[in-house]
Design a protein around this motif. Structure first.
Motif, PDB file in Angstrom:
ATOM      1  N   LEU A 133      18.953 -10.805 -26.192  1.00 19.91           N
ATOM      2  CA  LEU A 133      19.375  -9.681 -25.367  1.00 19.91           C
ATOM      3  C   LEU A 133      18.599  -8.469 -25.833  1.00 19.91           C
ATOM      4  CD1 LEU A 133      23.221  -9.997 -25.219  1.00 19.91           C
ATOM      5  CD2 LEU A 133      21.596 -10.388 -23.410  1.00 19.91           C
ATOM      6  N   THR A 134      17.920  -7.816 -24.899  1.00 17.62           N
ATOM      7  CA  THR A 134      17.096  -6.702 -25.334  1.00 17.62           C
ATOM      8  C   THR A 134      17.442  -5.445 -24.554  1.00 17.62           C
ATOM      9  OG1 THR A 134      15.449  -7.383 -23.747  1.00 17.62           O
ATOM     10  CG2 THR A 134      15.129  -8.112 -26.001  1.00 17.62           C
ATOM     11  N   LEU A 135      17.070  -4.329 -25.135  1.00 17.84           N
ATOM     12  CA  LEU A 135      17.098  -3.066 -24.420  1.00 17.84           C
ATOM     13  C   LEU A 135      15.654  -2.729 -24.099  1.00 17.84           C
ATOM     14  CD1 LEU A 135      19.622  -0.884 -26.409  1.00 17.84           C
ATOM     15  CD2 LEU A 135      19.972  -2.209 -24.344  1.00 17.84           C
ATOM     16  N   GLU A 136      15.391  -2.431 -22.844  1.00 17.10           N
ATOM     17  CA  GLU A 136      14.008  -2.204 -22.488  1.00 17.10           C
ATOM     18  C   GLU A 136      13.956  -1.252 -21.295  1.00 17.10           C
ATOM     19  OE1 GLU A 136      12.102  -5.681 -21.148  1.00 17.10           O
ATOM     20  OE2 GLU A 136      10.093  -4.944 -21.540  1.00 17.10           O
ATOM     21  N   LEU A 137      12.982  -0.349 -21.321  1.00 16.78           N
ATOM     22  CA  LEU A 137      12.776   0.521 -20.168  1.00 16.78           C
ATOM     23  C   LEU A 137      11.482   0.120 -19.492  1.00 16.78           C
ATOM     24  CD1 LEU A 137      13.841   3.981 -21.568  1.00 16.78           C
ATOM     25  CD2 LEU A 137      15.186   2.321 -20.314  1.00 16.78           C
ATOM     26  N   TYR A 138      11.510   0.163 -18.175  1.00 10.13           N
ATOM     27  CA  TYR A 138      10.374  -0.349 -17.410  1.00 10.13           C
ATOM     28  C   TYR A 138      10.372   0.359 -16.078  1.00 10.13           C
ATOM     29  CZ  TYR A 138       7.411  -3.757 -15.050  1.00 10.13           C
ATOM     30  OH  TYR A 138       6.417  -4.359 -14.356  1.00 10.13           O
ATOM     31  N   ALA A 139       9.225   0.934 -15.704  1.00 16.73           N
ATOM     32  CA  ALA A 139       9.187   1.693 -14.456  1.00 16.73           C
ATOM     33  C   ALA A 139       8.821   0.781 -13.307  1.00 16.73           C
ATOM     34  CB  ALA A 139       8.169   2.819 -14.565  1.00 16.73           C
ATOM     35  N   GLU A 140       9.585   0.902 -12.211  1.00 17.32           N
ATOM     36  CA  GLU A 140       9.221   0.192 -10.984  1.00 17.32           C
ATOM     37  C   GLU A 140       9.562   1.124  -9.812  1.00 17.32           C
ATOM     38  OE1 GLU A 140      11.870  -1.325  -8.825  1.00 17.32           O
ATOM     39  OE2 GLU A 140      12.912   0.199 -10.011  1.00 17.32           O
ATOM     40  N   PRO A 141       9.067   0.817  -8.594  1.00 16.15           N
ATOM     41  CA  PRO A 141       9.102   1.828  -7.526  1.00 16.15           C
ATOM     42  C   PRO A 141      10.467   2.453  -7.264  1.00 16.15           C
ATOM     43  CG  PRO A 141       7.828  -0.071  -6.851  1.00 16.15           C
ATOM     44  CD  PRO A 141       8.361  -0.400  -8.186  1.00 16.15           C
ATOM     45  N   ILE A 142      11.499   1.628  -7.070  1.00 18.39           N
ATOM     46  CA  ILE A 142      12.788   2.219  -6.708  1.00 18.39           C
ATOM     47  C   ILE A 142      13.268   3.129  -7.841  1.00 18.39           C
ATOM     48  CG2 ILE A 142      15.062   1.728  -5.798  1.00 18.39           C
ATOM     49  CD1 ILE A 142      14.221  -1.111  -5.287  1.00 18.39           C
ATOM     50  N   GLY A 143      13.035   2.671  -9.065  1.00 16.00           N
ATOM     51  CA  GLY A 143      13.476   3.434 -10.228  1.00 16.00           C
ATOM     52  C   GLY A 143      12.756   4.767 -10.314  1.00 16.00           C
ATOM     53  N   ILE A 144      11.436   4.733 -10.091  1.00 14.90           N
ATOM     54  CA  ILE A 144      10.668   5.973 -10.166  1.00 14.90           C
ATOM     55  C   ILE A 144      11.170   6.953  -9.134  1.00 14.90           C
ATOM     56  CG2 ILE A 144       8.393   6.976  -9.809  1.00 14.90           C
ATOM     57  CD1 ILE A 144       7.224   4.377 -10.890  1.00 14.90           C
ATOM     58  N   LEU A 145      11.415   6.418  -7.943  1.00 13.07           N
ATOM     59  CA  LEU A 145      11.905   7.255  -6.860  1.00 13.07           C
ATOM     60  C   LEU A 145      13.222   7.909  -7.253  1.00 13.07           C
ATOM     61  CD1 LEU A 145      10.788   7.716  -4.051  1.00 13.07           C
ATOM     62  CD2 LEU A 145      12.400   6.012  -3.212  1.00 13.07           C
ATOM     63  N   PHE A 146      14.091   7.099  -7.799  1.00 12.03           N
ATOM     64  CA  PHE A 146      15.414   7.566  -8.187  1.00 12.03           C
ATOM     65  C   PHE A 146      15.308   8.612  -9.297  1.00 12.03           C
ATOM     66  CE2 PHE A 146      19.567   6.313 -10.372  1.00 12.03           C
ATOM     67  CZ  PHE A 146      20.290   7.197  -9.597  1.00 12.03           C
ATOM     68  N   ALA A 147      14.432   8.330 -10.275  1.00 16.50           N
ATOM     69  CA  ALA A 147      14.276   9.257 -11.391  1.00 16.50           C
ATOM     70  C   ALA A 147      13.728  10.590 -10.922  1.00 16.50           C
ATOM     71  CB  ALA A 147      13.363   8.649 -12.447  1.00 16.50           C
ATOM     72  N   LEU A 148      12.727  10.519 -10.031  1.00 20.79           N
ATOM     73  CA  LEU A 148      12.150  11.763  -9.499  1.00 20.79           C
ATOM     74  C   LEU A 148      13.221  12.565  -8.773  1.00 20.79           C
ATOM     75  CD1 LEU A 148       8.710  10.552  -8.154  1.00 20.79           C
ATOM     76  CD2 LEU A 148       9.097  12.351  -9.843  1.00 20.79           C
ATOM     77  N   LEU A 149      13.969  11.863  -7.947  1.00 15.96           N
ATOM     78  CA  LEU A 149      15.018  12.512  -7.182  1.00 15.96           C
ATOM     79  C   LEU A 149      16.004  13.206  -8.117  1.00 15.96           C
ATOM     80  CD1 LEU A 149      16.527  12.755  -4.395  1.00 15.96           C
ATOM     81  CD2 LEU A 149      17.813  10.766  -5.123  1.00 15.96           C
ATOM     82  N   ALA A 150      16.519  12.443  -9.097  1.00 14.66           N
ATOM     83  CA  ALA A 150      17.560  12.985  -9.968  1.00 14.66           C
ATOM     84  C   ALA A 150      17.031  14.153 -10.778  1.00 14.66           C
ATOM     85  CB  ALA A 150      18.092  11.892 -10.879  1.00 14.66           C
ATOM     86  N   SER A 151      15.786  14.040 -11.295  1.00 13.91           N
ATOM     87  CA  SER A 151      15.303  15.113 -12.156  1.00 13.91           C
ATOM     88  C   SER A 151      15.005  16.370 -11.347  1.00 13.91           C
ATOM     89  CB  SER A 151      14.077  14.659 -12.941  1.00 13.91           C
ATOM     90  OG  SER A 151      13.117  14.152 -12.076  1.00 13.91           O
ATOM     91  N   PHE A 152      14.507  16.176 -10.114  1.00 18.12           N
ATOM     92  CA  PHE A 152      14.261  17.350  -9.275  1.00 18.12           C
ATOM     93  C   PHE A 152      15.576  18.049  -8.945  1.00 18.12           C
ATOM     94  CE2 PHE A 152      13.930  19.157  -4.957  1.00 18.12           C
ATOM     95  CZ  PHE A 152      13.014  20.153  -5.227  1.00 18.12           C
ATOM     96  N   LEU A 153      16.546  17.247  -8.541  1.00 21.27           N
ATOM     97  CA  LEU A 153      17.803  17.865  -8.145  1.00 21.27           C
ATOM     98  C   LEU A 153      18.549  18.450  -9.346  1.00 21.27           C
ATOM     99  CD1 LEU A 153      19.056  15.500  -5.346  1.00 21.27           C
ATOM    100  CD2 LEU A 153      17.971  17.725  -5.170  1.00 21.27           C
ATOM    101  N   TRP A 154      18.255  17.948 -10.552  1.00 18.48           N
ATOM    102  CA  TRP A 154      18.884  18.533 -11.744  1.00 18.48           C
ATOM    103  C   TRP A 154      18.480  19.997 -11.878  1.00 18.48           C
ATOM    104  CZ3 TRP A 154      17.351  18.071 -17.499  1.00 18.48           C
ATOM    105  CH2 TRP A 154      18.398  18.562 -18.302  1.00 18.48           C
ATOM    106  N   VAL A 155      17.178  20.235 -11.686  1.00 22.42           N
ATOM    107  CA  VAL A 155      16.695  21.610 -11.794  1.00 22.42           C
ATOM    108  C   VAL A 155      17.391  22.483 -10.752  1.00 22.42           C
ATOM    109  CG1 VAL A 155      14.682  23.094 -11.680  1.00 22.42           C
ATOM    110  CG2 VAL A 155      14.478  20.800 -12.631  1.00 22.42           C
ATOM    111  N   VAL A 156      17.424  21.954  -9.519  1.00 26.51           N
ATOM    112  CA  VAL A 156      18.020  22.736  -8.438  1.00 26.51           C
ATOM    113  C   VAL A 156      19.503  22.984  -8.727  1.00 26.51           C
ATOM    114  CG1 VAL A 156      18.464  22.794  -5.981  1.00 26.51           C
ATOM    115  CG2 VAL A 156      16.383  21.736  -6.843  1.00 26.51           C
ATOM    116  N   THR A 157      20.163  21.933  -9.176  1.00 22.79           N
ATOM    117  CA  THR A 157      21.598  22.069  -9.426  1.00 22.79           C
ATOM    118  C   THR A 157      21.867  23.057 -10.546  1.00 22.79           C
ATOM    119  OG1 THR A 157      21.811  19.782  -8.796  1.00 22.79           O
ATOM    120  CG2 THR A 157      23.703  20.789  -9.822  1.00 22.79           C
ATOM    121  N   THR A 158      21.003  23.049 -11.560  1.00 23.82           N
ATOM    122  CA  THR A 158      21.190  23.999 -12.642  1.00 23.82           C
ATOM    123  C   THR A 158      21.103  25.428 -12.105  1.00 23.82           C
ATOM    124  OG1 THR A 158      20.117  22.434 -14.094  1.00 23.82           O
ATOM    125  CG2 THR A 158      20.443  24.629 -14.950  1.00 23.82           C
ATOM    126  N   LEU A 159      20.127  25.614 -11.231  1.00 28.33           N
ATOM    127  CA  LEU A 159      19.986  26.914 -10.585  1.00 28.33           C
ATOM    128  C   LEU A 159      21.284  27.292  -9.887  1.00 28.33           C
ATOM    129  CD1 LEU A 159      17.789  29.008  -9.886  1.00 28.33           C
ATOM    130  CD2 LEU A 159      17.394  27.743  -7.772  1.00 28.33           C
TER     131      LEU A 159
END
Lengths: 483, 141, 513, 198, 143
Positions: free
Chosen positions: A67-93
């Motif tokens: 059983l491992t812990l591993e991070l790996y980028a794939e399209p849906i994930g990248i999309l989701f990460a971009l979305l969340a990080s962008f909206l984090w900035v906006v939400t902080t504002l």
């Protein structure tokens, strides 16, 4: 770039948030902004890396027995990460204006938990296997629990109990056994293109049970009957409702389902066995039922919550259709719904801050007091309904197309019906605001907009709805890489 | 004949069980301790019976007996039981000391009375049963 | 050369620390003696552990009399691990106990407290290390007697006395049953050495004598391990003992009984006999399932945190028993994993509660208000350990539960899987109740009056607390440490003793007498 | 055979005493009975060739234990409270346990069976009897086993006794006598002080 | 109970004064003759203690404490355990296993004798001291 780096900025911000505390509010929030921008930059560079190499991974950490812990980028994930990080900035504002305007207590704790939640969302987005995703999922539950119960009232505590009980209970009682079963059956939990469960591994009925365990166990996807935590969680401060309960948390749920269907089961297996078809019905029922419930709600945030449940079911439904067109629609809908719904929540919060009104029945005439806010509300509502020239139309179109591909024509009917229901529960709000006579005539003409930072945030997300209509290319391009 | 040879064991079992019964059925704490003593003594007989050899003598070599071919009883159970006796008396002393303190605090050595006192105490404190009587943490140094 | 005698030193040093504490008669000096010896013993146990993993099983003939004539130590991976576990938990709780005992026990009894502590440690280590069935009984009594005394030292509250007396009664019944069982075994085989017994039992496995020996040892151990129907000594003992004792007790005592279980039933009687022929699994499984289910439920309704944790302990023993009753390699490994993990987690939880008691004076859930801000380090430690109890990923509890569920799936016990998961949900409820109180309860009167300094306890208490937490989190992140050990241990257990008396893999045996 | 008869009679006597203890309400009598019980037990041990055990049982069971029990009684109370009803559950438990034990005895070697495995085990029983004189060199085999072959158990036993003392000390403590209680003692102390001064 | 005996039972006092030395003597016999006949450290310890207990019962526990003060007992019981455990350590130093008495002397048999002697003495000390302490504890507690 190593996806592990994406976890760092939010976590690194925590000591600063703690250090500055309530005494240096501006510095505290500045540090969050910096973290937000760094995070966004990291995510963009991961995106670019991915486009070049298509192999972006962190090292893996072995827990035990493979059983491992591993991070790996794939399209849906990248999309989701971009979305969340962008909206984090906006939400902080947005939350700067909201939290101060609302004189909330314990803002430092609020921001810390928020940062932890974002870090967990990043871990979920880049999770390289089901175990990592599960752990991130639990971490999100735990880190958002203090946010839900932020006010500390009896109602908030009750909501917190339901929140923890349904999300954690569901994940431990249903999701975890499913994960263990998958591990036991296949000996791995890795996300592999095309899935790891062959169609002939087991009886289709058992396959349906397994899939149902995952779909229902993922309480964050709020599929009926596991939805009741979401309306309850609306006692949280509005930025939390906006980012977490319209975007990050709930989307983690549907994201998990999406990943499981694409990378664990695989389209072929599901198409051959038809294991998902009965669950599609559940999703369809959720779409319609929650839309109808939304109409009965007078509290704006509650109405939006039920709307969220309905929209999440769109994505689950699209995922369960199990073909690449529908999945593209699901990915798109994650984005478009996020921008639409967060705008709606921002507006709801702005109304609360400026006018202290929560009930739709009190909204008569507030369009004159808060013209910008209500205009943004109107546009975002149209996007959710799915009218051009707004982003929502693309995702609904893609999902319908996916339904045709999957030969489930009735789903298209459900989508149409649901759009009508959307109109019925969303549009009356701006109409009432602009055209109904105010009950408090002497204040009706005075403009009392929300704080500037709130308006800025609303404007940004509203523009998002427009931009993605005209310029959906990069998103579609990324989603086309899903294999 | 075989069962005649087991008669001893059966009586021993009865003795043990008499002690065991006192331990679990009697409310009086001193009685319980006496019962424990009976129970354990029963176990001692059982062990010692195991080591007995018909026509044997105590396992102590004596010059005069050595000339004849003497049969000795098995010394190992004796050793084990010496240890067990000591353990028994230690447990008993501990139990009695506890009983003396319990009597000081509850003014009773009957288990059911003590339970009743506890229950009453509970009710008087309206559920605040566990409030500590330990030294209050005033100005911790 | 001395390294060959480590097994003897590890018992004798704490044993001699007891009398030394009595001679010193000084509260601090006796603590210091105990502490120093405990540190030494920790190192020794680690050394033994590595010796075992490098060179294989250690057998040490006491008095130079080769077994079975004399008594011997038999150390394999399982008990080497338990030695490390017990000594580390003892060390952590001992460090913690200096300020705690100062508050909870009258000054002139401190030296007796530490003496009792060392004797209890001796007893526990002695049980774990020995290879002689009767010797188990002797050291069981040492640990039990000192435990009765340590519990009764919480006697500023009179309930502690009654709790201790009940424990004494139940414990004596348990020990007597074990003694009867060993007597019957001796009658049937003529030996007391575990390896000798393991060799002889197959020859007499049809004998009713062995059957009865087996039953009585089982009953005795069930009482000692506080398994479901015979647990009644445990909640009061945990609640009213001095907090340091509770932490030590919760971490070690029931675990040691479970260890004897493993050793006796898998290795000495052999799993074919215990589980194949006598269907021990069929008896234990319902007990353990009802146990962990009902006890989790009872824990939900408790108002004192220590009582919540006490019932949760009984539930956890149920998990371990359930894992054992599978009698497969995976099941035994899962049991060992959970023995180790739960020991650390429960000790940490009780230390955390002790810290709260130290400042607050009680452990009622209702008076936990606002503690998260007043005692952040303590409460966050409690929360981390609590999550581990629930089985949240990246905590030790998750590793346990994963192994347990996996072992159950492996033999198709789906209903057990369901029960385990449902009782985990109950764990969410009872731990959640406490955490919610930490966060949201309005501060209780004493706290808000402000006449008491409620803040994190001194470092002397926090450091051991966080050491335990870090260990348990480390196990959660790098679970293979424990899982690998457990797999080796399970293999050794299921292989029987593996070595016959002639082919002794001895480090030190008797001289050629 | 006489031996067997003696044991049977004595054991039956023990049973009577045991039931007496169950039934009697007067704790003092129960304590005295348990003293008699121990003494009888010692006698049985002698007949069973376990002289060391008999010695210990007489000293401990009949002597020290009785004194402690009496001491505890003077500090608490003498009468046991009347119990309202019989405890049928306990009776059931005890009957089952007893039945199990008797079931187990059915396969035991008979009493006094010199050929039983326990008495013939070459590395234990027979080793002690045959080789202890060469290996240890003292006539009392029980002492050899106690102090050498199984000396480690005896160490444990010593620690148990020690633990009991620690336990009782921590519970009861040694409380100082008040002076006025014993004027004679006071006089002695003074006398001693004077002696020291001289 | 104690007080009554003190005042009214001269006879008992005189007789016990006669008996106590005999009991002590017997205890020594049991202690050192344990190798040859029944008895040993434990039995001797109990008998030795019983002499003091008798003294305590007849003359009052306070006066016994003058003869055998508690701190001596505390030391004695600890010393007994240390002596026993220490004997084993000496064996290790002499190159044997723990509690292997045969290495204590050149000749294995002599070593065993020495070892058993020391060990029994340790048991004797501890048991004597413990029993007297227990008696003190019970008799010094007031109801």
């Amino acid at each position: 770039m190593n996806p592990l780096l994406a976890l760092l900025p939010p976590l690194a911000a925590i000591p600063f948030i703690l250090f500055f505390g309530e005494r240096h509010k501006n510095l505290r929030e500045l540090s969050i902004f910096i973290a937000g921008f760094v995070l966004l930059a990291i995510n963009i560079s991961i995106y670019q890396d991915y486009l070049e190499h298509q192999n972006v991974t962190s090292g893996s950490l072995n827990i035990f027995q493979g059983l491992t812990l591993e991070l790996y980028a794939e399209p849906i994930g990248i999309l989701f990460a971009l979305l969340a990080s962008f909206l984090w900035v906006v939400t902080t504002l947005y939350s700067i204006g909201y939290m101060r305007g609302h004189h909330e207590r314990y803002q430092t704790r609020f921001y810390i938990c928020f940062a932890v939640a974002i870090a967990s969302v990043m871990a979920a987005a880049y999770a390289g296997n089901l175990l990592t995703l599960f752990i991130a999922y639990e971490a999100i539950t735990l880190s958002t629990y203090p946010l839900v119960t932020h006010e500390g009232t009896e109602q908030a505590k009750r909501a917190g109990r339901i929140y923890l009980g349904l999300l954690m209970g569901g994940s431990i009682a249903l999701l975890l056994p499913a994960i263990i079963a998958i591990w036991w059956l296949t000996g791995t939990l890795d996300f592999v293109a095309g899935g790891i469960i062959p169609a002939d591994l087991m009886n289709p009925m058992w396959m349906t049970v397994l899939l149902a365990l995952i779909v229902f166990g993922t309480g964050k996807a709020a599929l009926m009957p596991f939805h009741s935590w979401l309306p309850n969680a609306m006692v949280a401060p509005t930025p939390v409702s906006a980012l977490l309960h319209a975007v990050a948390v709930v989307k983690t749920g549907v994201f998990l389902i999406l990943k499981v269907i694409v990378y664990i089961f695989g389209f072929n297996t599901l198409q051959q066995t038809g294991a998902a078809s009965s669950l599609v019905t559940v999703a369809a029922i959720t779409i319609l039922l929650s839309s109808m419930i939304a109409m009965t709600k007078d509290n704006l945030k509650a109405r939006l919550a039920y709307s969220t449940i309905s929209q999440l079911a769109y994505i689950v439904l699209a995922a369960l259709l199990a073909n690449s067109v529908a999945v593209k629609g699901a990915g798109l809908h994650i984005i478009t719904h996020a921008f639409g719904k967060i705008t709606l929540f921002f507006c709801a919060g702005a109304i609360m801050v400026a006018l202290h009104k929560k009930m739709i029945s009190e909204f008569d005439g507030i369009g004159k007091q808060m013209p910008y806010t209500m205009a943004a509300f109107f546009i975002a509502a149209l996007s959710i309904i799915g009218l051009p020239p707004l982003a929502g139309v693309w995702s609904k179109l893609a999902i319908s197309e996916g339904a045709m591909v999957a030969n489930e024509i009735w789903v298209v009917g459900v989508l149409m019906l649901s759009s009508l229901l959307n109109i019925a529960y969303l549009l009356p709000i701006p109409i009432r605001a602009f055209f109904a006579k105010s009950s408090e005539p002497n204040q009706a003409t005075e403009i009392r907009e929300a704080p500037l930072t709130c308006l800025m945030a609303i404007a940004i997300t509203m523009l998002g709805c427009l931009v993605f209509f005209f310029w959906p290319g990069p998103v579609l391009g990324l989603l086309a890489l899903v294999r | 004949m075989k069962y005649l040879a087991l008669y001893n064991y059966w009586i021993v079992v009865i003795i043990m069980m008499a002690g065991f019964y006192i331990m679990i059925a009697r409310h009086n704490l001193v009685k319980k301790i006496i019962g424990l003593g009976l129970f354990q003594t029963g176990i001692f007989y059982f062990y010692v019976s195991l080591g007995k050899v018909d026509g044997g003598t105590a396992p102590i070599f004596v010059e005069s007996l050595e000339a004849q071919a003497t049969v000795y009883s098995n010394p190992l159970p004796h050793v084990l039981i010496l240890t067990a006796i000591v353990v028994g008396v230690a447990t008993m002393a501990m139990g009695l000391a506890l009983i003396v303190r319990i009597y000081e605090k509850y003014d009773s050595i009957e288990e059911d009375e003590i339970k009743a006192i506890e229950r009453q105490h509970w009710q008087e404190n309206n559920g605040e049963f566990g409030i500590s009587l330990t030294a209050p943490p005033t100005a911790s140094s | 050369m001395l390294s060959a005698h480590l097994p003897a030193f590890i018992i004798v040093l704490p044993l001699m620390a007891g009398p030394l504490c009595v001679i010193s008669r000084h509260s601090f000096i006796s603590w210091l003696i105990a502490l120093l010896i405990n540190i030494v013993v920790v190192f020794m146990s680690v050394a033994i552990f590595f010796q075992v993993s490098d060179e294989g099983v250690i057998r040490y003939a006491l008095g130079g009399w080769a077994a079975p004539t004399g008594i011997e130590y038999y150390i394999d991976t399982l008990n080497a691990t338990l030695l490390v576990l017990i000594t580390i938990i003892s060390l952590c709780t001992l460090v913690y106990s200096l300020p705690a005992v100062d508050r909870e026990v009258a000054k002139h009894r401190h030296y007796l407290f530490y003496t009792g502590w060392m004797l209890c440690l001796t007893g526990l280590l002695g049980i774990v290390i020995t290879g002689d069935a009767f010797n188990v009984f002797v050291f069981l009594e040492i640990s039990s007697l000192s435990m009765y005394m340590l519990i009764a030292l919480g006697s500023e509250r009179r309930q502690a006395l009654m709790a201790s007396f009940r424990y004494l009664m139940m414990g004596s019944i348990g020990a007597s049953f074990i003694l009867i069982g060993i007597g019957f075994l001796y009658a049937a085989t003529g030996t007391l050495n575990m390896i000798g017994l393991a060799e002889s039992i197959p020859n007499v496995s049809d004998s009713r004598t062995v059957l009865v020996a087996f039953s009585f040892i089982t009953l005795g151990l069930l009482i000692k391990a506080a398994v479901f129907p015979v647990y009644s000594w445990l909640p009061n003992a945990y609640q009213y003992a001095p907090t340091a004792v509770t932490a030590f007790l919760a971490g070690t005592v029931t675990k040691v009984s479970l260890y004897i279980f493993l050793r006796f039933f898998f290795q000495m009687f052999g799993s074919d006999y215990s589980f194949g022929k006598l269907l021990l699994g069929e008896v234990l499984l319902p007990l353990s399932v009802i146990g962990f289910f009902v006890m989790s439920l009872v824990a939900v309704f408790q108002t004192d945190i220590r009582r919540i944790l006490a019932y949760s302990s009984i539930a956890q023993v149920g998990y371990i028993m359930a894992a054992m009753s599978m009698a497969t390699h995976e099941g035994v490994a899962a049991a060992v994993v959970h023995i180790i993990n739960h020991a650390f987690v429960k000790a940490a939880l009780f230390v955390a509660v002790g810290c709260i008691l130290y400042r607050l004076g009680n452990a009622q859930v209702t008076s936990m208000g606002n503690l998260i801000r007043l005692m952040p380090w303590t409460t966050s430690a409690f929360i981390v350990a609590g999550l581990s109890l629930i089985g949240v990923p990246l905590t030790a509890g998750f590793v346990s539960k994963w192994n347990l569920v996996n072992a159950a799936i492996d033999i198709g016990w789906w209903s057990i899987v369901a029960m385990v998961l449902i009782s985990s949900l109950l764990a969410i409820v009872y731990i959640g109740k406490v955490i919610e109180a930490f966060y949201f309860q309005s501060a209780s009167e004493e706290v808000s009056n402000g006449n008491r300094a409620i803040k994190d306890p001194p470092l002397m208490m926090l450091i051991p607390l966080w050491t335990l937490i870090i260990i348990s989190v480390y196990i959660g992140i790098n679970g293979s440490v424990v899982v690998d050990i457990a797999n080796v241990a399970a293999q050794q257990l299921l292989n029987g003793f593996g070595v016959s008396l002639e082919t002794v893999n001895t480090v030190v045996t008797g001289s050629s007498k | 055979m006489t031996e067997q008869l003696v044991i049977m009679v004595l054991l039956s006597f023990l049973v009577v005493i045991a039931f007496g203890i169950i039934l009697l309400k007067d704790l003092l009598v129960a304590v005295i009975l348990s003293g008699i019980y121990s003494l009888t037990a010692a006698a049985i041990f002698v007949v069973m060739d376990a002289v060391d055990v008999a010695f210990t049982e007489a000293a401990v069971g009949a002597g020290v234990s009785t004194i402690f029990l009496l001491g505890a009684l003077t500090l608490t109370r003498r009468q046991q409270k009347q119990q309202k009803h019989n405890n049928y559950f306990a009776l059931l438990v005890v009957t089952l346990t007893g039945a199990l034990l008797i079931y187990g005895t059915l396969d035991l070697p008979g009493y006094g069976d010199g050929q039983s495995i326990a008495n013939q085990h070459p590395q234990l029983a027979q080793h002690f009897l045959q080789k202890s004189e060469d290996e240890i060199g003292i006539p009392n085999v029980v002492t050899s086993v106690l102090a050498s072959y199984r000396g480690y158990d005896t160490l444990g036993e010593t620690v148990v006794v020690f633990t009991a003392a620690i336990g009782v000390l921590s519970l009861l403590g040694l409380r100082r006598r008040k002076r006025e209680e014993d004027p004679e003692l006071d006089a002695k102390r003074q006398c001693r002080q004077q002696n020291e001064e001289v | 109970m104690v007080k009554g005996l003190q005042q009214h039972h001269r006879v008992l006092q005189v007789i016990s004064k006669l008996f106590i030395p005999l009991i002590l003597l017997f205890a020594f016999y049991v202690q050192f003759h344990g190798d040859f006949g029944p008895g040993g450290g434990f039995q001797a310890g109990v008998i030795f203690a019983s002499a003091f207990i008798l003294h305590g019962l007849i003359f009052g526990e306070g006066r016994t404490r003058l003869v055998m003060p508690p701190y001596v007992l505390r030391f004695l019981m600890s010393f007994g355990v240390l002596l026993y455990a220490g004997t084993g350590l000496v064996s290790i130093m002499m190159g044997g296993n723990y509690l292997d008495h045969s290495v204590l002397s050149e000749d294995a048999l002599h070593g065993q004798h020495w070892g058993i002697f020391a060990v029994e003495l340790g048991v004797g000390f501890t048991v004597t001291a413990v029993m007297i302490t227990l008696f003190y504890c019970f008799s010094s507690t007031r109801p």
